[in-house]
Design an enzyme around this catalytic site. Structure first.
Site, PDB file in Angstrom:
ATOM      1  N   GLY A  38       0.747  -1.153   0.103  1.00  0.00           N
ATOM      2  CA  GLY A  38      -0.039  -0.046  -0.003  1.00  0.00           C
ATOM      3  C   GLY A  38       0.850   1.279  -0.058  1.00  0.00           C
ATOM      4  O   GLY A  38       0.474   2.419  -0.201  1.00  0.00           O
ATOM      5  N   GLY A 177       5.752  25.444   4.594  1.00  0.00           N
ATOM      6  CA  GLY A 177       4.410  25.932   4.526  1.00  0.00           C
ATOM      7  C   GLY A 177       3.962  25.432   3.171  1.00  0.00           C
ATOM      8  O   GLY A 177       3.092  26.298   2.488  1.00  0.00           O
ATOM      9  N   SER A 178       3.944  24.144   2.849  1.00  0.00           N
ATOM     10  CA  SER A 178       3.190  23.809   1.585  1.00  0.00           C
ATOM     11  C   SER A 178       2.453  22.668   2.003  1.00  0.00           C
ATOM     12  O   SER A 178       1.874  22.769   3.204  1.00  0.00           O
ATOM     13  CB  SER A 178       4.188  23.215   0.479  1.00  0.00           C
ATOM     14  OG  SER A 178       3.619  23.463  -0.556  1.00  0.00           O
ATOM     15  N   GLY A 181       2.888  20.118   5.210  1.00  0.00           N
ATOM     16  CA  GLY A 181       3.205  21.065   6.469  1.00  0.00           C
ATOM     17  C   GLY A 181       1.746  21.497   6.971  1.00  0.00           C
ATOM     18  O   GLY A 181       1.569  21.784   8.180  1.00  0.00           O
ATOM     19  N   LEU A 182       1.165  22.096   5.936  1.00  0.00           N
ATOM     20  CA  LEU A 182      -0.051  23.051   6.467  1.00  0.00           C
ATOM     21  C   LEU A 182      -1.081  22.101   6.896  1.00  0.00           C
ATOM     22  O   LEU A 182      -1.933  22.386   7.850  1.00  0.00           O
ATOM     23  CB  LEU A 182      -0.555  23.685   5.158  1.00  0.00           C
ATOM     24  CG  LEU A 182       0.338  24.717   4.855  1.00  0.00           C
ATOM     25  CD1 LEU A 182      -0.272  25.740   3.353  1.00  0.00           C
ATOM     26  CD2 LEU A 182       0.832  25.802   5.817  1.00  0.00           C
ATOM     27  N   GLU A 183      -1.314  20.735   6.364  1.00  0.00           N
ATOM     28  CA  GLU A 183      -2.329  20.000   6.979  1.00  0.00           C
ATOM     29  C   GLU A 183      -1.973  19.631   8.272  1.00  0.00           C
ATOM     30  O   GLU A 183      -2.791  19.818   9.203  1.00  0.00           O
ATOM     31  CB  GLU A 183      -2.451  18.763   5.972  1.00  0.00           C
ATOM     32  CG  GLU A 183      -2.933  18.872   4.674  1.00  0.00           C
ATOM     33  CD  GLU A 183      -3.051  17.715   3.860  1.00  0.00           C
ATOM     34  OE1 GLU A 183      -3.454  17.713   2.655  1.00  0.00           O
ATOM     35  OE2 GLU A 183      -2.853  16.510   4.195  1.00  0.00           O
ATOM     36  N   GLU A 199       7.935  29.375   6.741  1.00  0.00           N
ATOM     37  CA  GLU A 199       8.351  28.943   5.164  1.00  0.00           C
ATOM     38  C   GLU A 199       9.361  29.927   4.311  1.00  0.00           C
ATOM     39  O   GLU A 199       9.273  31.102   4.605  1.00  0.00           O
ATOM     40  CB  GLU A 199       6.822  29.088   4.503  1.00  0.00           C
ATOM     41  CG  GLU A 199       6.861  29.321   2.908  1.00  0.00           C
ATOM     42  CD  GLU A 199       7.388  28.131   2.105  1.00  0.00           C
ATOM     43  OE1 GLU A 199       7.012  26.910   2.563  1.00  0.00           O
ATOM     44  OE2 GLU A 199       8.111  28.526   1.265  1.00  0.00           O
ATOM     45  N   HIS A 436     -30.099  22.496  -5.460  1.00  0.00           N
ATOM     46  CA  HIS A 436     -29.792  23.430  -4.509  1.00  0.00           C
ATOM     47  C   HIS A 436     -30.116  22.762  -3.040  1.00  0.00           C
ATOM     48  O   HIS A 436     -30.840  21.975  -3.194  1.00  0.00           O
ATOM     49  CB  HIS A 436     -30.819  24.460  -4.729  1.00  0.00           C
ATOM     50  CG  HIS A 436     -30.983  25.632  -3.733  1.00  0.00           C
ATOM     51  ND1 HIS A 436     -30.177  26.389  -3.261  1.00  0.00           N
ATOM     52  CD2 HIS A 436     -31.840  25.778  -2.652  1.00  0.00           C
ATOM     53  CE1 HIS A 436     -30.375  27.131  -2.296  1.00  0.00           C
ATOM     54  NE2 HIS A 436     -31.573  26.690  -1.831  1.00  0.00           N
TER      55      HIS A 436
END
Ligand SMILES: Cc1cc2nc3c(=O)[nH]c(=O)nc-3n(C[C@H](O)[C@H](O)[C@H](O)COP(=O)(O)OP(=O)(O)OC[C@H]3O[C@@H](n4cnc5c(N)ncnc54)[C@H](O)[C@@H]3O)c2cc1C
Length: 451
Positions: A38, A177-178, A181-183, A199, A436
């Site tokens: 995996g 800061g990509s 890293g941001l997650e 960053e 909607h």
């Protein structure tokens, strides 16, 4: 020497599926994996991280319960051990499913060990030599650790080792800061840590348009994450149990450091030079539009070929090679419409060109944007951060790219992915009648605003 019809090196998101198809077609196949079936997605990537993101979101929504007229009583707390266990269960269930499925296939032998080429048609793994006329490389990538001064003196975390944590960091510094890293930054902030993001580039997610980077920064800063961009000098030293992080002359005492500064392909220990397989300067295996390397009989699939860095692109590599080799079709990687998501909350869904790329292409570009604060679904859910944007060619009426940074942006973006794959013009799509109240219902309205 063991003889096979096909050998697969690495059991990521492409190899196992092609191996299974070939085995089902009666070919004798060896699948070599040095760690877990995996690969990254199941064991250290999408599945565990998105499970953690879901736990972090649950904490966030619980804290906001009063906004919805709901009382949760006491202060919200997070049991990191239970959070980690939940992510591990999702991973283990998926891994177990693969072990049972692949282990039960006739003609397919799974070999656990590191594989290395000793000739263009021969690899060695676990001390055995295996040969085949077709070899498929699906070895993935791993985190890059830059040579910051002092980095080796501290116990830094990577996107893989942070998954083993079952305690809450007091202060997590995220270097990079990509996307990855941001997650983690937002997730840990929601779990309750103090979080600082550093960053090097001038803005977060620097590959996106400036308006997107700036909206991402607002979302994260709004949750109390300290964001520093344009950081050039970083060094580390130990300070008792803590880590002293020095960035451009400012010192911070942090408890944990996550290094999320990019990934590199696992191609440096494969013996590619012995096989004669060409890579680029960064180690990505060079392939043509059908994912064939320069050596006849060797293919490279997934992250290691540099044509994608996602589970869906790796899986699509499997689909392309399977179609070409087993179904007499002519599928090419260049037909793929590039799409991905960033799983902060609200998520960023992306497809095709950024506005900057579209303008640089010299086309007659038209753009339309709409804030999520004008989307009924977002208002009803009290989650109105972000915006949607589409970029199109005014002459050909082609949709060139789209972004939905906002609630359900990772799902709603598929309206654009499907339209771009089918090469529908924006003039056609303007007349779609959506359901909607959804996020997708704004797509025709957004397209009518192109100017
Ligand atoms: C934290 C994180 C979050 C992510 N989130 C997402 C997401 O939300 N969505 C998304 O689409 N993508 C995501 N990704 C990316 C995604 O995980 C990868 O793009 C995906 O796993 C495809 O990889 P692959 O098939 O190329 O190989 P991988 O899945 O990396 O597998 C390669 C396998 O090869 C094995 N291997 C390597 N060298 C050898 C060798 N010499 N011999 C034997 N075996 C070897 C490795 O052990 C590994 O099991 C994420 C990645 C990370 C790190």
């Amino acid at each position: 020497m063991r003889q096979y019809d096909a050998i697969f090196i690495g059991a990521g998101q492409a190899g196992p599926f092609l191996a299974a198809r070939m085995a089902e077609n009666g070919l004798k196949v060896a699948l070599i994996e040095r760690k877990f079936l995996g690969g990254t997605c199941v064991n250290a990537g999408c599945m565990p991280t998105k499970t953690l993101v879901a736990s972090a979101r649950a904490a966030h929504v619980a804290r906001r319960a009063a906004d919805f007229g709901v009382s949760v009583g006491r202060e919200v707390s997070v049991d990191m051990s239970a959070v980690r266990k939940r992510a591990q269960t999702v991973t283990m269930d998926a891994r177990k499913g693969l072990i049972e499925w692949l282990g039960g296939l006739n003609n397919l032998t799974i070999i656990y060990g590191h594989a290395r080429f000793i000739a263009a048609d021969t690899v060695v793994a676990n001390g055995s030599e295996l040969t085949a006329p077709r070899i498929f490389i699906n070895v993935g990538a791993r985190p890059v650790i830059p040579t910051f001064p002092g980095i080796e003196d501290v116990d830094y975390l990577t996107s893989a080792s942070i998954l083993e944590m079952d305690t809450l960091p007091r202060h997590l510094a995220v270097i990079g800061g990509s996307y990855i890293g941001l997650e983690f930054a937002q997730m840990y902030r929601r779990f309750g840590s103090e979080v600082t993001v550093l960053e090097r580039g001038a803005r977060l997610a620097p590959r996106e348009d400036e308006d997107i980077s700036s909206a991402i920064r607002d979302i994260l800063a709004g949750e109390g994450i300290a964001v520093h961009t344009g950081v050039s000098e970083i060094s580390f030293s130990r300070k008792g149990e803590d880590i002293l992080l020095n960035a451009d002359g400012t010192s911070r005492d942090v408890s944990h450091v996550l290094v999320a500064t990019g990934r590199r392909p696992n191609t440096d220990d494969l013996g590619l030079e012995t096989a004669g397989v060409e890579t680029d300067a960064r180690g990505y295996i060079q392939v043509n539009d059908r994912l064939e390397t320069n050596v006849p009989g060797i293919w490279a699939l997934g992250d290691c070929n540099g044509h994608g860095a996602f589970t869906h692109t790796s899986y699509n590599d499997f689909e392309i090679v399977a179609a070409n080799l087993l179904d007499s079709e002519d599928r090419r990687v260049s037909s793929r419409v590039a799409a991905y998501a960033l799983y902060i909350d609200p998520p960023l869904g992306r497809v095709g060109m950024t506005e900057k790329e579209a303008r640089a292409s010299g086309r007659n570009v038209v753009v339309s944007t709409r804030p999520m604060s004008r989307v009924g679904r977002a208002k009803e859910r009290s989650e109105t951060l972000g915006f949607m944007k589409v970029v199109a060619d005014a002459d050909t009426k082609e949709i060139l790219g789209a972004t939905i940074l906002g609630i359900e942006g990772d799902e709603a973006i598929h309206g654009f992915i499907d339209a771009m794959t089918a090469r529908t013009t924006f003039t056609d799509l303007q007349w779609a009648v959506p359901v909607h109240p959804t996020v997708s219902e704004l797509i025709p309205t957004l397209l009518r605003g192109l100017s």
